[in-house]
Structures are given as structure tokens and as C-alpha cells.
Design a protein around this motif. Structure first.
Motif, mmCIF file in Angstrom:
data_model
loop_
_atom_site.group_PDB
_atom_site.id
_atom_site.type_symbol
_atom_site.label_atom_id
_atom_site.label_comp_id
_atom_site.label_asym_id
_atom_site.label_seq_id
_atom_site.Cartn_x
_atom_site.Cartn_y
_atom_site.Cartn_z
ATOM 1 N N ALA A 122 0.827 -1.204 0.000
ATOM 2 C CA ALA A 122 0.000 0.000 0.000
ATOM 3 C C ALA A 122 0.862 1.256 0.000
ATOM 4 C CB ALA A 122 -0.935 -0.004 1.204
ATOM 5 N N ILE A 123 1.953 1.233 0.774
ATOM 6 C CA ILE A 123 2.860 2.385 0.816
ATOM 7 C C ILE A 123 3.486 2.625 -0.548
ATOM 8 C CG2 ILE A 123 5.070 3.207 1.756
ATOM 9 C CD1 ILE A 123 4.299 1.867 4.401
ATOM 10 N N MET A 124 3.949 1.547 -1.196
ATOM 11 C CA MET A 124 4.564 1.681 -2.515
ATOM 12 C C MET A 124 3.547 2.145 -3.549
ATOM 13 S SD MET A 124 7.704 1.059 -2.090
ATOM 14 C CE MET A 124 8.735 0.356 -0.819
ATOM 15 N N SER A 125 2.335 1.651 -3.451
ATOM 16 C CA SER A 125 1.296 2.034 -4.407
ATOM 17 C C SER A 125 0.952 3.513 -4.295
ATOM 18 C CB SER A 125 0.046 1.179 -4.179
ATOM 19 O OG SER A 125 -1.015 1.589 -5.027
ATOM 20 N N TYR A 126 0.977 4.032 -3.077
ATOM 21 C CA TYR A 126 0.574 5.429 -2.867
ATOM 22 C C TYR A 126 1.721 6.407 -3.116
ATOM 23 C CZ TYR A 126 -1.583 9.501 -0.649
ATOM 24 O OH TYR A 126 -2.099 10.743 -0.401
ATOM 25 N N PHE A 127 2.925 6.082 -2.601
ATOM 26 C CA PHE A 127 4.036 7.023 -2.670
ATOM 27 C C PHE A 127 4.974 6.775 -3.847
ATOM 28 C CE2 PHE A 127 2.885 7.161 1.865
ATOM 29 C CZ PHE A 127 2.714 8.527 2.029
ATOM 30 N N GLY A 128 4.857 5.630 -4.494
ATOM 31 C CA GLY A 128 5.738 5.333 -5.614
ATOM 32 C C GLY A 128 6.924 4.470 -5.216
ATOM 33 N N LYS A 129 7.778 4.170 -6.180
ATOM 34 C CA LYS A 129 8.908 3.279 -5.954
ATOM 35 C C LYS A 129 9.961 3.926 -5.054
ATOM 36 C CE LYS A 129 11.329 4.691 -10.180
ATOM 37 N NZ LYS A 129 11.887 4.232 -11.475
ATOM 38 N N PRO A 130 10.741 3.117 -4.338
ATOM 39 C CA PRO A 130 11.756 3.675 -3.431
ATOM 40 C C PRO A 130 12.933 4.273 -4.176
ATOM 41 C CG PRO A 130 11.861 1.281 -3.463
ATOM 42 C CD PRO A 130 10.649 1.656 -4.253
ATOM 43 N N ASP A 131 13.572 5.234 -3.525
ATOM 44 C CA ASP A 131 14.735 5.906 -4.108
ATOM 45 C C ASP A 131 16.051 5.399 -3.540
ATOM 46 O OD1 ASP A 131 13.407 8.200 -5.712
ATOM 47 O OD2 ASP A 131 12.430 8.301 -3.753
ATOM 48 N N PHE A 132 16.037 4.924 -2.283
ATOM 49 C CA PHE A 132 17.249 4.430 -1.641
ATOM 50 C C PHE A 132 17.009 3.046 -1.064
ATOM 51 C CE2 PHE A 132 18.159 9.050 -1.101
ATOM 52 C CZ PHE A 132 19.381 9.086 -1.757
ATOM 53 N N PHE A 133 18.019 2.203 -1.176
ATOM 54 C CA PHE A 133 18.056 0.931 -0.451
ATOM 55 C C PHE A 133 19.263 0.995 0.470
ATOM 56 C CE2 PHE A 133 19.680 -3.555 -0.305
ATOM 57 C CZ PHE A 133 18.707 -4.023 0.561
ATOM 58 N N ILE A 186 12.516 12.618 3.450
ATOM 59 C CA ILE A 186 11.904 11.319 3.178
ATOM 60 C C ILE A 186 10.414 11.389 3.484
ATOM 61 C CG2 ILE A 186 11.834 8.892 3.897
ATOM 62 C CD1 ILE A 186 14.835 9.161 4.513
ATOM 63 N N ILE A 187 9.594 10.945 2.534
ATOM 64 C CA ILE A 187 8.152 11.001 2.714
ATOM 65 C C ILE A 187 7.575 9.676 3.203
ATOM 66 C CG2 ILE A 187 7.576 10.310 0.350
ATOM 67 C CD1 ILE A 187 5.317 12.381 0.420
ATOM 68 N N ALA A 188 8.290 8.566 2.954
ATOM 69 C CA ALA A 188 7.831 7.243 3.404
ATOM 70 C C ALA A 188 9.024 6.307 3.480
ATOM 71 C CB ALA A 188 6.770 6.677 2.460
ATOM 72 N N TYR A 189 8.929 5.304 4.352
ATOM 73 C CA TYR A 189 10.022 4.346 4.502
ATOM 74 C C TYR A 189 9.479 3.015 5.004
ATOM 75 C CZ TYR A 189 9.800 5.123 9.568
ATOM 76 O OH TYR A 189 9.399 5.187 10.865
ATOM 77 N N ILE A 190 10.241 1.965 4.731
ATOM 78 C CA ILE A 190 9.954 0.603 5.204
ATOM 79 C C ILE A 190 11.283 -0.008 5.609
ATOM 80 C CG2 ILE A 190 9.056 -1.688 4.593
ATOM 81 C CD1 ILE A 190 7.441 -0.304 2.381
ATOM 82 N N TYR A 191 11.295 -0.739 6.713
ATOM 83 C CA TYR A 191 12.530 -1.443 7.060
ATOM 84 C C TYR A 191 12.215 -2.748 7.777
ATOM 85 C CZ TYR A 191 12.373 0.008 12.029
ATOM 86 O OH TYR A 191 12.036 0.189 13.343
ATOM 87 N N VAL A 192 13.174 -3.657 7.698
ATOM 88 C CA VAL A 192 13.051 -4.959 8.358
ATOM 89 C C VAL A 192 14.385 -5.283 9.012
ATOM 90 C CG1 VAL A 192 13.706 -6.217 6.262
ATOM 91 C CG2 VAL A 192 12.416 -7.393 8.059
ATOM 92 N N ILE A 193 14.330 -5.923 10.181
ATOM 93 C CA ILE A 193 15.539 -6.309 10.905
ATOM 94 C C ILE A 193 15.732 -7.812 10.792
ATOM 95 C CG2 ILE A 193 16.687 -6.389 13.157
ATOM 96 C CD1 ILE A 193 15.161 -3.893 13.929
ATOM 97 N N LEU A 200 24.554 -11.388 14.808
ATOM 98 C CA LEU A 200 24.618 -9.936 14.664
ATOM 99 C C LEU A 200 23.433 -9.438 13.838
ATOM 100 C CD1 LEU A 200 28.430 -9.429 13.996
ATOM 101 C CD2 LEU A 200 27.195 -9.130 16.139
ATOM 102 N N PRO A 201 22.715 -8.438 14.324
ATOM 103 C CA PRO A 201 21.545 -7.935 13.583
ATOM 104 C C PRO A 201 21.931 -6.958 12.489
ATOM 105 C CG PRO A 201 21.752 -6.783 15.669
ATOM 106 C CD PRO A 201 22.860 -7.802 15.638
ATOM 107 N N HIS A 202 21.085 -6.839 11.498
ATOM 108 C CA HIS A 202 21.224 -5.800 10.486
ATOM 109 C C HIS A 202 19.837 -5.432 9.973
ATOM 110 C CE1 HIS A 202 21.347 -9.606 8.213
ATOM 111 N NE2 HIS A 202 20.746 -8.945 7.240
ATOM 112 N N ALA A 203 19.715 -4.216 9.450
ATOM 113 C CA ALA A 203 18.427 -3.702 8.991
ATOM 114 C C ALA A 203 18.510 -3.325 7.519
ATOM 115 C CB ALA A 203 18.012 -2.480 9.818
ATOM 116 N N HIS A 204 17.434 -3.585 6.782
ATOM 117 C CA HIS A 204 17.300 -3.196 5.376
ATOM 118 C C HIS A 204 16.224 -2.117 5.279
ATOM 119 C CE1 HIS A 204 18.820 -7.451 4.063
ATOM 120 N NE2 HIS A 204 19.753 -6.705 4.605
ATOM 121 N N PHE A 205 16.564 -0.988 4.674
ATOM 122 C CA PHE A 205 15.643 0.134 4.532
ATOM 123 C C PHE A 205 15.298 0.372 3.068
ATOM 124 C CE2 PHE A 205 17.511 1.020 8.607
ATOM 125 C CZ PHE A 205 16.553 1.716 9.320
ATOM 126 N N LEU A 206 14.042 0.709 2.811
ATOM 127 C CA LEU A 206 13.599 1.278 1.539
ATOM 128 C C LEU A 206 13.094 2.677 1.846
ATOM 129 C CD1 LEU A 206 11.703 -1.688 -0.177
ATOM 130 C CD2 LEU A 206 14.010 -0.865 -0.643
#
Length: 244
Positions: A122-133, A186-193, A200-206
Motif C-alpha cells: 500500500a505504501i509503494m502504491s501510494y508514494f511510488g517506488k523507493p529511491d534508496f536501499f 523522506i516522505i515514506a520508509y519501510i525497514y526490516v531487521i 549480529l543484527p542488520h536492517a534493510h531500509f527502503l
């Protein structure tokens, strides 16, 4: 985890202690004496400490599943219709009365994963494709971790410590991204840990930028992306961060 989930009464683990006088005593898996210790010796147990942490979480998970299993009436009231629809789609209409509902609040459950996926789409549909990974990884050589390790310990031996330090730094990263606009607004973001096999943990952001700050040329990308070690004179903080 005890049993396969189909038993009428959920079984708990059978724990017997050998007493110093030679007798035996059966105790509950959540008995207080299993969790409180004087001193820090348990944190020096290496792989056994990791096993201890996993064991504690397994007990938490088992108790949470027990609660959900024995409180299905209240869950069915809120989710009866969805449960029937899901069962029909799964071809299980003859077994609806035996379904056990796991709400979306249950971590890694089907409903939670489906809900998170729908939210992301829903976030991608409304705000468009991500600019940064962006990938943010826990560094076992961070001074905040290194100075708290006990003698002869490595970061892998202290998953509790690495997780807490990573969480604190992750919150600072979110502040830099969302409040300080270090990569533009940044207008919208998604991340997962996620966690590596060594713990060791790491996070991925869109990250999705506002329309007026979209990257449209090679010069725009070069202004925010660099494959070089920062200059220790002009950017000492950035250099210290990546050179640890």
C-alpha cells in the motif's frame, strides 16, 4: 517446544532437579530459580549463554501460544468471518471448527506477515517506488560493545548486549534519516531487521523521497553515494564511523 499443536491439553516441559541431599524435585518451566542469578557468571558461559537466551524465548513463545489456544473464543468473536474465508480459500472448509487462530500480534504468524506485506504494498502504491536501499549492520567492534565485554569474550558471546546497542544506534539512524534529513527529505520508509547466523543484527531500509528531491541525474547520485573512505580532516565523524 513440546508437542505438535494437536494435543487436547498443551504439554509443558518436564524439568527434574537433583537435590544436594540426593532427592529429586519436579519444578515448573517458569520457576523463579531458573531466571535469577547473583553475579554475572551466566553471561560468561559462551555458547551455553546463547542456549539459555533461546530457551527463555522458547518459554515465552510457548506461554503465548498456550494463551492463544485457550482463548480462542474471544479471538473467534473478532475474527470469525476472516477465519471462515481463509479456511475456504485453503480448501479446509471441513475443518473450520478445529482451526486455531493466531492474531496479527503474534510475531512471524501468517496474519502478521500478510498484514505487513499488504502495508508495504500500500505504501509503494501510494508514494511510488523507493529511491534508496540502505543496509545498516551491527559492527562487533563498536566501542559501546567492546568496552562492555567481559574478559575473554567476543561480541558473539553477548547477543543481549549487541541487540541493545544495535537498537540504540538504529534509533539514532532513524532520527538522522527522518528528522535531520541527512539523505534529503523522506516522505515514506519501510525497514526490516534480520539476524545473521553469528547473531549480529542488520536492517534493510527502503526510502522514498519527496517529489521535489528525487534523484534524477548522475550528479544527484554522486552527491549522496560514495565508495570511498571519508576524509579524516573534512569529515572526521564519518571517517571514525566507517574505520572502526
Amino acid at each position: 517446544m513440546v508437542g505438535n499443536g494437536h494435543e487436547l491439553h498443551t504439554a509443558n516441559r518436564d524439568i527434574l532437579l537433583r537435590m544436594r541431599d540426593g532427592g529429586m524435585q519436579r519444578i515448573s518451566e517458569i520457576h523463579l530459580s531458573l531466571q535469577i542469578r547473583n553475579g554475572d557468571w551466566i553471561q560468561s558461559a559462551g555458547c551455553l549463554y546463547q542456549q539459555y537466551i533461546v530457551d527463555q524465548y522458547a518459554k515465552i513463545e510457548q506461554n503465548w501460544l498456550n494463551y492463544l489456544k485457550h482463548n480462542q473464543v474471544s479471538l473467534h468473536t473478532a475474527d470469525l468471518y476472516n477465519g471462515i474465508i481463509n479456511a475456504m480459500h485453503a480448501g479446509e472448509s471441513n475443518n473450520i471448527s478445529h482451526r486455531i487462530i493466531l492474531p496479527s500480534s503474534f510475531a512471524s504468524g501468517l496474519r502478521q506477515m500478510y498484514q505487513l506485506y499488504q502495508d508495504a504494498m500500500a505504501i509503494m502504491s501510494y508514494f511510488g517506488k523507493p529511491d534508496f536501499f540502505v543496509i545498516f549492520t551491527c559492527n562487533p567492534k563498536w566501542p559501546e560493545i567492546a568496552r562492555e565485554l567481559l574478559p575473554h569474550q567476543s561480541a558473539v558471546d553477548r547477543p543481549d548486549l549487541t541487540a541493545r546497542i544495535f537498537h540504540i544506534k538504529l534509533q539514532e539512524l532513524l532520527k538522522d534519516l527522518l528528522q535531520n534529513n541527512c539523505l534529503s527529505k523522506i516522505i515514506a520508509y519501510i525497514y526490516v531487521i534480520e539476524f545473521q547466523k553469528r547473531g549480529l543484527p542488520h536492517a534493510h531500509f527502503l526510502l522514498i523521497l519527496v517529489l521535489e528531491n528525487k534523484l534524477r541525474s548522475t550528479d544527484d547520485y554522486d552527491s549522496v553515494v560514495s565508495a570511498e573512505i571519508p576524509n579524516p580532516v573534512t569529515h572526521p565523524l564519518a571517517y571514525k564511523t566507517v574505520s572502526v
